[in-house]
Structures are given as C-alpha cells and as structure tokens.
Design an enzyme around this catalytic site. Structure first.
Site, PDB file in Angstrom:
ATOM      1  N   ASP A  10     -14.442  20.424 -37.269  1.00  0.00           N
ATOM      2  CA  ASP A  10     -14.869  19.017 -37.233  1.00  0.00           C
ATOM      3  C   ASP A  10     -14.639  18.353 -38.593  1.00  0.00           C
ATOM      4  OD1 ASP A  10     -15.740  18.892 -34.605  1.00  0.00           O
ATOM      5  OD2 ASP A  10     -17.804  19.441 -35.084  1.00  0.00           O
ATOM      6  N   GLY A  17     -13.205   7.719 -31.136  1.00  0.00           N
ATOM      7  CA  GLY A  17     -13.536   9.145 -31.224  1.00  0.00           C
ATOM      8  C   GLY A  17     -12.409  10.088 -30.846  1.00  0.00           C
ATOM      9  N   ALA A  53     -28.375  13.281 -36.695  1.00  0.00           N
ATOM     10  CA  ALA A  53     -28.614  14.345 -37.681  1.00  0.00           C
ATOM     11  C   ALA A  53     -28.453  15.725 -37.051  1.00  0.00           C
ATOM     12  CB  ALA A  53     -30.014  14.185 -38.269  1.00  0.00           C
ATOM     13  N   GLY A  54     -27.580  15.827 -36.039  1.00  0.00           N
ATOM     14  CA  GLY A  54     -27.333  17.104 -35.372  1.00  0.00           C
ATOM     15  C   GLY A  54     -26.177  17.852 -36.009  1.00  0.00           C
ATOM     16  N   GLY A  55     -25.615  18.785 -35.241  1.00  0.00           N
ATOM     17  CA  GLY A  55     -24.528  19.620 -35.754  1.00  0.00           C
ATOM     18  C   GLY A  55     -23.300  18.817 -36.154  1.00  0.00           C
ATOM     19  N   ALA A  56     -22.936  17.825 -35.357  1.00  0.00           N
ATOM     20  CA  ALA A  56     -21.752  17.020 -35.680  1.00  0.00           C
ATOM     21  C   ALA A  56     -22.000  16.202 -36.940  1.00  0.00           C
ATOM     22  CB  ALA A  56     -21.408  16.106 -34.514  1.00  0.00           C
ATOM     23  N   THR A 103     -20.014  22.974 -28.587  1.00  0.00           N
ATOM     24  CA  THR A 103     -20.372  21.561 -28.742  1.00  0.00           C
ATOM     25  C   THR A 103     -21.853  21.342 -28.493  1.00  0.00           C
ATOM     26  OG1 THR A 103     -19.665  19.312 -28.235  1.00  0.00           O
ATOM     27  CG2 THR A 103     -19.641  20.855 -26.388  1.00  0.00           C
ATOM     28  N   LYS A 130     -24.162  23.740 -31.841  1.00  0.00           N
ATOM     29  CA  LYS A 130     -23.373  23.951 -33.066  1.00  0.00           C
ATOM     30  C   LYS A 130     -24.142  24.638 -34.200  1.00  0.00           C
ATOM     31  CE  LYS A 130     -19.952  20.376 -32.315  1.00  0.00           C
ATOM     32  NZ  LYS A 130     -19.412  19.084 -32.673  1.00  0.00           N
ATOM     33  N   ILE A 170     -17.787   9.051 -32.891  1.00  0.00           N
ATOM     34  CA  ILE A 170     -17.120  10.331 -32.625  1.00  0.00           C
ATOM     35  C   ILE A 170     -17.163  10.666 -31.134  1.00  0.00           C
ATOM     36  CG2 ILE A 170     -17.572  11.133 -34.983  1.00  0.00           C
ATOM     37  CD1 ILE A 170     -19.363  13.309 -33.721  1.00  0.00           C
ATOM     38  N   THR A 203     -35.217  10.928 -34.810  1.00  0.00           N
ATOM     39  CA  THR A 203     -36.288  11.796 -35.322  1.00  0.00           C
ATOM     40  C   THR A 203     -36.147  11.887 -36.844  1.00  0.00           C
ATOM     41  OG1 THR A 203     -36.086  13.056 -33.279  1.00  0.00           O
ATOM     42  CG2 THR A 203     -37.388  14.068 -35.051  1.00  0.00           C
TER      43      THR A 203
HETATM   44  P1  ATR Z   1     -24.317  17.586 -31.938  1.00  0.00           P
HETATM   45  O1  ATR Z   1     -24.168  19.041 -32.176  1.00  0.00           O
HETATM   46  O2  ATR Z   1     -23.171  17.035 -31.131  1.00  0.00           O
HETATM   47  O3  ATR Z   1     -24.542  16.798 -33.192  1.00  0.00           O
HETATM   48  P2  ATR Z   1     -27.157  17.567 -31.418  1.00  0.00           P
HETATM   49  O4  ATR Z   1     -27.323  18.594 -32.487  1.00  0.00           O
HETATM   50  O5  ATR Z   1     -27.920  17.779 -30.146  1.00  0.00           O
HETATM   51  O6  ATR Z   1     -25.623  17.440 -31.020  1.00  0.00           O
HETATM   52  O7  ATR Z   1     -27.493  16.115 -32.022  1.00  0.00           O
HETATM   53  C1  ATR Z   1     -27.521  14.997 -31.235  1.00  0.00           C
HETATM   54  C2  ATR Z   1     -27.941  13.782 -32.086  1.00  0.00           C
HETATM   55  O8  ATR Z   1     -28.020  12.645 -31.215  1.00  0.00           O
HETATM   56  C3  ATR Z   1     -29.306  13.917 -32.747  1.00  0.00           C
HETATM   57  O9  ATR Z   1     -29.271  13.278 -33.997  1.00  0.00           O
HETATM   58  C4  ATR Z   1     -30.221  13.185 -31.776  1.00  0.00           C
HETATM   59  O10 ATR Z   1     -31.381  12.643 -32.375  1.00  0.00           O
HETATM   60  P3  ATR Z   1     -32.753  13.522 -32.549  1.00  0.00           P
HETATM   61  O11 ATR Z   1     -32.583  14.300 -33.810  1.00  0.00           O
HETATM   62  O12 ATR Z   1     -33.809  12.527 -32.589  1.00  0.00           O
HETATM   63  O13 ATR Z   1     -32.816  14.413 -31.322  1.00  0.00           O
HETATM   64  C5  ATR Z   1     -29.326  12.050 -31.353  1.00  0.00           C
HETATM   65  N1  ATR Z   1     -29.718  11.479 -30.065  1.00  0.00           N
HETATM   66  C6  ATR Z   1     -29.589  12.051 -28.840  1.00  0.00           C
HETATM   67  N2  ATR Z   1     -30.044  11.218 -27.883  1.00  0.00           N
HETATM   68  C7  ATR Z   1     -30.474  10.082 -28.512  1.00  0.00           C
HETATM   69  C8  ATR Z   1     -31.028   8.837 -28.080  1.00  0.00           C
HETATM   70  N3  ATR Z   1     -31.263   8.594 -26.788  1.00  0.00           N
HETATM   71  N4  ATR Z   1     -31.331   7.913 -29.017  1.00  0.00           N
HETATM   72  C9  ATR Z   1     -31.086   8.144 -30.322  1.00  0.00           C
HETATM   73  N5  ATR Z   1     -30.556   9.302 -30.804  1.00  0.00           N
HETATM   74  C10 ATR Z   1     -30.257  10.251 -29.915  1.00  0.00           C
END
Ligand code: ATR
Length: 268
Positions: A99, A249, A125-128, A59, A63, A226, A149
């Site tokens: 997922d 979720g 835009a992360g792994g999930a 997780t 991911k 989620i 970002t």
């Molecule tokens: P996962 O594998 O569960 O998707 P992840 O790859 O670490 O976890 O992705 C987390 C997501 O939450 C990212 O899109 C992150 O945004 P950034 O690409 O800018 O890092 C977003 N995220 C985490 N903390 C945040 C916050 N405080 N405000 C807005 N977006 C956040």
C-alpha cells in the site's frame, strides 16, 4: 498455485479479476480467489493457510491483526504495523505492505512527488491509514489524522508523531491534501448499492466557502479517496464540484496490486 484476498466484507474486491487476468496473460498456472473471513475466524483460517495458499492479499479489517500469524515482517510492515501482502516461501509466511508504494506511485502518476511543508489530512485510522500516514510522512507532509473513534486516531498519531482529531474538526484545518482511508462511500454488500455518504462534507457552493469560515478550495488542493468501488465516491464528486484536484482510488489499487503481483511471481 492458489492465491487469495481475505477481508470482511470482500464482495467489492476487484483483486481476483485483476490477478487472474495477469496470471493468464503471463501463462502462470495459478488461481486467485476472494475469501470472506470474519474477524473472529481469522485464527481458524490462518491455521492451514500455508498448506493451501502460495500467497494472499489482506484487506479491511485484517491488515493489523494478520501480523500475529506471520513469520517474517518486512521493515515497512514492522514500522507501519499493517500488512496487505503475504508470500508463502516453503511454509514460512512473509508479510509485506505494498500500500505504501502503491499510494506513492498513485501520487507520482498525478505529478505529486514531494509534500515538504504541506498540510495533509488523513481520514480514518485503520490499517490502510497507517500505510498512508507512513508514506505522507516520508514525502515530508505535516499530517493530521481525523477519525470517528478518537482513541484510534490518537494512537496512530502518537506512533508517527503527528496530530489528530475527530472528523468534525475537518473544516477548522488547513489542508493541501486530503486522503480518505475510511470505508465510508464504499460498495455496500448488504444493501447491494454504493453508500451515498461522504466521511466529511465538502461545500461546493459557487461563491466563497469550503465549510464554515473557510476560503473556497484552491485548484491545487488535492482530494484523494482510496476507495476504488465506486471509482467516483461522493467525496470525490463533491470535491470535483468544489474545484479541487481529485485522485481516484483505482490508481492506488492498481499500483499496490502490481507490486503484490511482483512479490507473488518474481520474488518468490
Ligand atoms: P482498513 O484496514 O481498510 O484501514 P479498518 O482497519 O477496519 O480497515 O479501518 C476502517 C476505518 O474506517 C476506521 O478508521 C474506521 O473508524 P473507527 O476507528 O471509528 O472504527 C473508519 N470507519 C468505518 N466505518 C465508518 C463510518 N461509518 N463512519 C466513519 N468512519 C468509519
């Protein structure tokens, strides 16, 4: 047999309770634990993984990075670039992504089978997010990825031929279904409390607005988070007040866990 879930943070995870209960129920002699692995320690942790574990869930935030340590990738993991389930078969590590089906099963359980021509917004835009975008695209939606970002959103959008923007663009877009994949609103380990924030604000005033200059949300607008701990995040509470249909979720969590459990037990 030992199984685990790795993440950072990991204290919020309900996977150990769920999998251990299923192992007990099926009388499988196995133990499932949560292991906190900092991003800088992932290589070290994976060095002796195959001698210690028969499988694992992966997780936040591993991911995508985990792919570097796997021997075989399922077609979905290859297409998505993210893995949430590892199965150890004779020392060879196979990567899967449950997922995708977990997300689709969650929508199906709420009567949503087809999103042809619908406008979807994915927050994060992360792994999930990669699995969610892949699934939404398969279901026929037009997707816009909004992220803190911008470069991350851009990269993901480019991979899947979709649109992107910043979180602040939310109120300018048409939306039939919104899915939050960011960690905003999740159980917070350091503060030992739920984050009382939402990634975007949904106005729930009585009269006529859904953000500036937008009509009030329709009852058929779906807002899904989620995050499963807490079950009712601030985003979902706001969405409910605004009259939207919400999907919690725990639906996706339970469905992805069920599919991972099948891979751990039936197919290995
Ligand atoms: P996962 O594998 O569960 O998707 P992840 O790859 O670490 O976890 O992705 C987390 C997501 O939450 C990212 O899109 C992150 O945004 P950034 O690409 O800018 O890092 C977003 N995220 C985490 N903390 C945040 C916050 N405080 N405000 C807005 N977006 C956040």
């Amino acid at each position: 047999m030992n199984y685990c879930v790795i993440g950072f943070p990991i204290s919020h995870s309900l996977s150990p309770a769920l999998h251990n209960r299923a192992f007990r129920k099926l009388k499988v002699r196995a133990r499932y634990t949560a292991v906190e692995v900092a991003p800088s320690d992932l290589g070290l942790f994976m060095r002796d993984f195959s001698s210690k574990y028969s499988g694992a869930n992966v997780t936040i935030p591993h991911k995508e990075k985990i792919l570097d340590f796997l021997d075989e990738l399922s077609p979905e993991v290859r297409a998505i670039g993210a893995c949430n389930t590892i199965v150890n078969r004779g020392g060879k590590l196979f990567g899967y992504n449950t997922d995708v089906l977990g997300f689709m099963d969650a929508l199906k359980s709420e009567g949503v089978r087809n999103l042809k021509g619908k406008n979807a917004i994915v927050l994060g835009a992360g792994g999930a997010a990669r699995a969610v975008v892949y699934a939404l695209k398969k279901m026929g939606a037009h997707i816009t990825i909004l992220n803190r970002t911008l470069e991350h959103a851009q990269k993901l959008a480019k991979n899947f031929g979709q649109n992107f923007g910043g979180l602040e663009d939310f109120n300018k877009l048409k939306c039939d279904i919104l899915v939050n994949t960011t960690s905003v609103g999740m159980w917070h380990k350091e503060n030992k409390k739920y984050m009382s924030e939402a990634p975007v604000s949904i106005c729930h005033c009585e009269r006529h607005c859904f953000g500036f200059g937008r009509p009030r949300p329709r009852n058929d607008m779906i807002i899904m988070d989620i995050i499963y701990r807490p079950r009712m995040t601030k985003l979902l509470r706001d969405a409910k007040k605004a009259g939207c249909k919400i999907i919690t979720g725990d639906k996706m969590f339970m469905n992805q866990a069920k599919r991972s459990f099948e891979l751990f037990t039936i197919c290995s």
